[in-house]
Design an enzyme around this catalytic site. Structure first.
Site, PDB file in Angstrom:
ATOM      1  N   SER A  53       0.946  -0.861   0.207  1.00 23.55           N
ATOM      2  CA  SER A  53      -0.364   0.450   0.313  1.00 23.55           C
ATOM      3  C   SER A  53       1.104   1.375  -0.635  1.00 23.55           C
ATOM      4  O   SER A  53       2.300   0.902   0.914  1.00 23.55           O
ATOM      5  CB  SER A  53      -0.904   0.117   1.183  1.00 23.55           C
ATOM      6  OG  SER A  53      -1.713   1.305   1.232  1.00 23.55           O
TER       7      SER A  53
ATOM      8  N   TYR B 240      -2.586  -1.476  10.371  1.00 23.12           N
ATOM      9  CA  TYR B 240      -2.734  -2.085   8.919  1.00 23.12           C
ATOM     10  C   TYR B 240      -1.098  -1.089   7.937  1.00 23.12           C
ATOM     11  O   TYR B 240      -0.401  -2.077   7.746  1.00 23.12           O
ATOM     12  CB  TYR B 240      -3.697  -0.730   8.129  1.00 23.12           C
ATOM     13  CG  TYR B 240      -3.941  -0.283   6.461  1.00 23.12           C
ATOM     14  CD1 TYR B 240      -4.772  -1.729   6.260  1.00 23.12           C
ATOM     15  CD2 TYR B 240      -3.343   0.135   5.656  1.00 23.12           C
ATOM     16  CE1 TYR B 240      -5.058  -1.860   4.404  1.00 23.12           C
ATOM     17  CE2 TYR B 240      -3.731   0.022   4.676  1.00 23.12           C
ATOM     18  CZ  TYR B 240      -4.415  -1.251   3.613  1.00 23.12           C
ATOM     19  OH  TYR B 240      -5.003  -1.164   2.719  1.00 23.12           O
TER      20      TYR B 240
HETATM   21  N1  LIG Z   1      -9.058   0.176  -2.441  1.00 25.12           N
HETATM   22  C1  LIG Z   1      -7.825   0.782  -1.865  1.00 25.12           C
HETATM   23  O1  LIG Z   1      -7.641   2.180  -2.218  1.00 25.12           O
HETATM   24  C2  LIG Z   1      -6.531   0.277  -1.555  1.00 25.12           C
HETATM   25  C3  LIG Z   1      -5.988   0.772  -1.685  1.00 25.12           C
HETATM   26  C4  LIG Z   1      -4.324   0.276  -0.682  1.00 25.12           C
HETATM   27  C5  LIG Z   1      -4.373  -1.056  -0.605  1.00 25.12           C
HETATM   28  N2  LIG Z   1      -5.480  -1.246  -0.495  1.00 25.12           N
HETATM   29  C6  LIG Z   1      -5.409  -2.943  -0.651  1.00 25.12           C
HETATM   30  O2  LIG Z   1      -5.985  -3.385  -1.715  1.00 25.12           O
HETATM   31  C7  LIG Z   1      -6.734  -4.876  -1.408  1.00 25.12           C
HETATM   32  C8  LIG Z   1      -8.155  -5.615  -1.599  1.00 25.12           C
HETATM   33  O3  LIG Z   1      -9.100  -4.173  -1.935  1.00 25.12           O
HETATM   34  P1  LIG Z   1     -10.314  -3.873  -2.318  1.00 25.12           P
HETATM   35  O4  LIG Z   1     -10.555  -2.017  -2.323  1.00 25.12           O
HETATM   36  O5  LIG Z   1     -10.090  -4.210  -3.666  1.00 25.12           O
HETATM   37  O6  LIG Z   1     -11.621  -4.213  -0.964  1.00 25.12           O
HETATM   38  P2  LIG Z   1     -12.507  -4.401  -0.903  1.00 25.12           P
HETATM   39  O7  LIG Z   1     -13.737  -3.572  -2.539  1.00 25.12           O
HETATM   40  O8  LIG Z   1     -13.216  -4.164  -0.139  1.00 25.12           O
HETATM   41  O9  LIG Z   1     -12.823  -5.686  -1.137  1.00 25.12           O
HETATM   42  C9  LIG Z   1     -12.705  -7.014  -0.480  1.00 25.12           C
HETATM   43  C10 LIG Z   1     -12.820  -8.395  -0.742  1.00 25.12           C
HETATM   44  O10 LIG Z   1     -11.759  -9.313   0.168  1.00 25.12           O
HETATM   45  C11 LIG Z   1     -12.678 -10.415   0.404  1.00 25.12           C
HETATM   46  N3  LIG Z   1     -12.301 -10.408   2.246  1.00 25.12           N
HETATM   47  C12 LIG Z   1     -12.348  -9.253   2.745  1.00 25.12           C
HETATM   48  N4  LIG Z   1     -12.055 -10.008   3.907  1.00 25.12           N
HETATM   49  C13 LIG Z   1     -11.564 -11.079   3.774  1.00 25.12           C
HETATM   50  C14 LIG Z   1     -11.151 -12.211   4.702  1.00 25.12           C
HETATM   51  N5  LIG Z   1     -10.679 -12.090   5.804  1.00 25.12           N
HETATM   52  N6  LIG Z   1     -10.951 -13.240   3.767  1.00 25.12           N
HETATM   53  C15 LIG Z   1     -11.301 -13.729   2.275  1.00 25.12           C
HETATM   54  N7  LIG Z   1     -11.793 -12.602   1.785  1.00 25.12           N
HETATM   55  C16 LIG Z   1     -11.733 -11.399   2.544  1.00 25.12           C
HETATM   56  C17 LIG Z   1     -13.756  -9.630   0.167  1.00 25.12           C
HETATM   57  O11 LIG Z   1     -14.767 -10.687  -0.303  1.00 25.12           O
HETATM   58  P3  LIG Z   1     -16.163 -11.063   1.018  1.00 25.12           P
HETATM   59  O12 LIG Z   1     -16.536  -9.608   2.689  1.00 25.12           O
HETATM   60  O13 LIG Z   1     -17.428 -11.677   0.796  1.00 25.12           O
HETATM   61  O14 LIG Z   1     -15.290 -11.810   1.855  1.00 25.12           O
HETATM   62  C18 LIG Z   1     -14.127  -8.627  -1.020  1.00 25.12           C
HETATM   63  O15 LIG Z   1     -13.498  -9.879  -2.005  1.00 25.12           O
HETATM   64  C19 LIG Z   1      -6.729  -5.240   0.259  1.00 25.12           C
HETATM   65  O16 LIG Z   1      -5.724  -5.810   0.756  1.00 25.12           O
HETATM   66  C20 LIG Z   1      -6.274  -3.143   0.053  1.00 25.12           C
HETATM   67  O17 LIG Z   1      -5.749  -3.317   1.386  1.00 25.12           O
HETATM   68  C21 LIG Z   1      -6.678  -1.092  -1.171  1.00 25.12           C
END
Ligand SMILES: NC(=O)c1ccc[n+]([C@@H]2O[C@H](COP(=O)([O-])OP(=O)(O)OC[C@H]3O[C@@H](n4cnc5c(N)ncnc54)[C@H](OP(=O)(O)O)[C@@H]3O)[C@@H](O)[C@H]2O)c1
Length: 253
Positions: free
Chosen positions: A144, A157
Site C-alpha cells: 500500500s 494497517y
Molecule cells: N482500495 C484502495 O484504495 C486500496 C489501497 C491500497 C491497498 N488496498 C488493498 O487492496 C486489497 C483489496 O482491497 P479492495 O479495495 O479491493 O477491497 P474490497 O473492495 O473491500 O474487497 C475486499 C475483498 O476481500 C474479501 N475479503 C475481505 N476479508 C476477507 C477475509 N478475511 N478472507 C477472505 N476474503 C476476504 C471480500 O469478500 P468478502 O467480504 O465476501 O469476504 C472482497 O472480495 C486489500 O489488501 C487492501 O488493503 C486497497
C-alpha cells in the site's frame, strides 16, 4: 504467441468477489488463466464466477477466511488436488481498522496485523511449497501507498503493509532458485467498497486531488494491469519489487 499470455496457468486470487481482486481475476482470466476466486461468502463468489464464465473465463470458487490459516491451507490443498497446481498467487484480501493511535486497542492492532501480515505469510508459504516443487511460480502481495507515506488512524494497517514490502524482498531472495518470483503492488487510492465512504466526501476529494498529479481516483483495472504484468512469464527477471500504482501520488510534493 502474444505477450502476457497465461493460457494453461492456474491463478488463485484472495479477496476476489469484488474490487481489486475481482478486476485482477478477470484480467488474468482474459489472458487465458484458469482463475480461483476467494472470499468468505460462497454465494457472492458464485455470482462473480458466473459473470466471468459469461465472458468465457474458466473460474472456480474457493471460499475461506484468510484470517484462518488452517482453513486457508486446507483450501489450497483442495485446489491443488482439483486443478493440479497453482502457478500464480495474488495475495490481495486485506482488512482495515481506523482509530487514532493513542486510543487504538492492542487487540485491534493484533487482529489487523494477523490478517494483513501473519495470515498472508502463512498462506503464501503454503502456496510457495507447491510452486517450489514445480520449479515455477509468481507470487504477488498487496502492499500500500500507506507503507510509503504517513496517514493518521491506520497504525496497524500501515505496520502490516510495510512489513509486506520487506517480506517481498526477503522471499524474492529465498525463492529465486526455486523459479518463483515475489513482488507486490502498492495501490494508491482506488475506488472500491473499501473506500466507498470517501468517494463523495468533498473535503477528502479536495485533499486527494491536491496530492494526485492525475487528479483522479484509481480504478481496480489500474491495479489489475500491474498484476497481469507481474504474473506473466515475461516478468521472469523482475523479483523483490514493490510496484506503486498511484497516479503519481507518492512522487509528488
Ligand atoms: N482500495 C484502495 O484504495 C486500496 C489501497 C491500497 C491497498 N488496498 C488493498 O487492496 C486489497 C483489496 O482491497 P479492495 O479495495 O479491493 O477491497 P474490497 O473492495 O473491500 O474487497 C475486499 C475483498 O476481500 C474479501 N475479503 C475481505 N476479508 C476477507 C477475509 N478475511 N478472507 C477472505 N476474503 C476476504 C471480500 O469478500 P468478502 O467480504 O465476501 O469476504 C472482497 O472480495 C486489500 O489488501 C487492501 O488493503 C486497497
Amino acid at each position: 504467441m502474444a505477450m502476457f499470455d497465461l493460457t494453461g496457468q492456474v491463478a488463485l486470487v484472495t479477496g476476489s468477489s469484488r474490487g481489486i481482486g475481482y478486476a485482477a481475476a478477470q484480467a488474468l482470466g482474459r489472458q487465458g488463466a484458469t482463475v480461483i476466486l476467494n472470499g468468505r461468502q460462497r454465494a457472492t463468489l458464485e455470482a462473480a464466477a458466473a459473470r466471468l464464465k459469461e465472458e468465457r473465463v474458466s473460474a472456480h470458487v474457493l471460499p475461506f477466511d484468510i484470517a484462518d490459516p488452517e482453513a486457508a491451507a486446507a483450501a489450497v490443498t483442495q485446489a491443488r488436488a482439483e486443478l493440479g497446481r497453482i502457478d500464480i498467487f495474488f495475495s490481495n484480501a486485506g482488512v482495515q481498522h481506523r482509530e487514532p493511535l493513542l486510543s487504538y486497542q492492542q487487540q485491534d492492532f493484533d487482529r489487523v496485523v494477523f490478517a494483513n501480515l501473519t495470515s498472508q505469510w502463512a498462506l503464501a508459504r503454503e502456496v510457495a511449497r507447491g510452486m517450489s516443487e514445480h520449479g515455477y511460480g509468481r507470487i504477488i502481495f498487496t502492499g500500500s501507498i500507506t507503507a510509503l507515506r504517513g496517514r493518521r488512524d491506520i497504525t496497524a494497517y500501515t505496520a502490516a503493509k510495510a512489513a509486506i514490502h520487506g517480506l517481498v524482498r526477503q522471499w524474492a531472495v529465498e525463492l529465486a532458485e526455486a523459479g518463483v518470483t515475489v513482488n507486490a503492488v502498492a495501490p494508491g487510492y482506488i475506488k472500491t467498497e473499501l473506500t466507498s465512504r470517501l468517494w463523495n466526501d468533498e473535503a477528502f476529494n479536495q485533499w486527494l486531488f491536491d496530492r494526485v498529479p492525475q487528479k483522479r481516483w484509481g480504478d481496480p483495472q489500474d491495479i489489475a494491469s500491474a498484476v497481469v504484468f507481474l504474473a506473466a512469464r515475461e516478468a521472469q527477471f523482475m523479483t523483490g519489487q514493490v510496484m506503486v500504482v498511484d497516479g503519481g501520488m507518492s512522487s509528488s510534493m
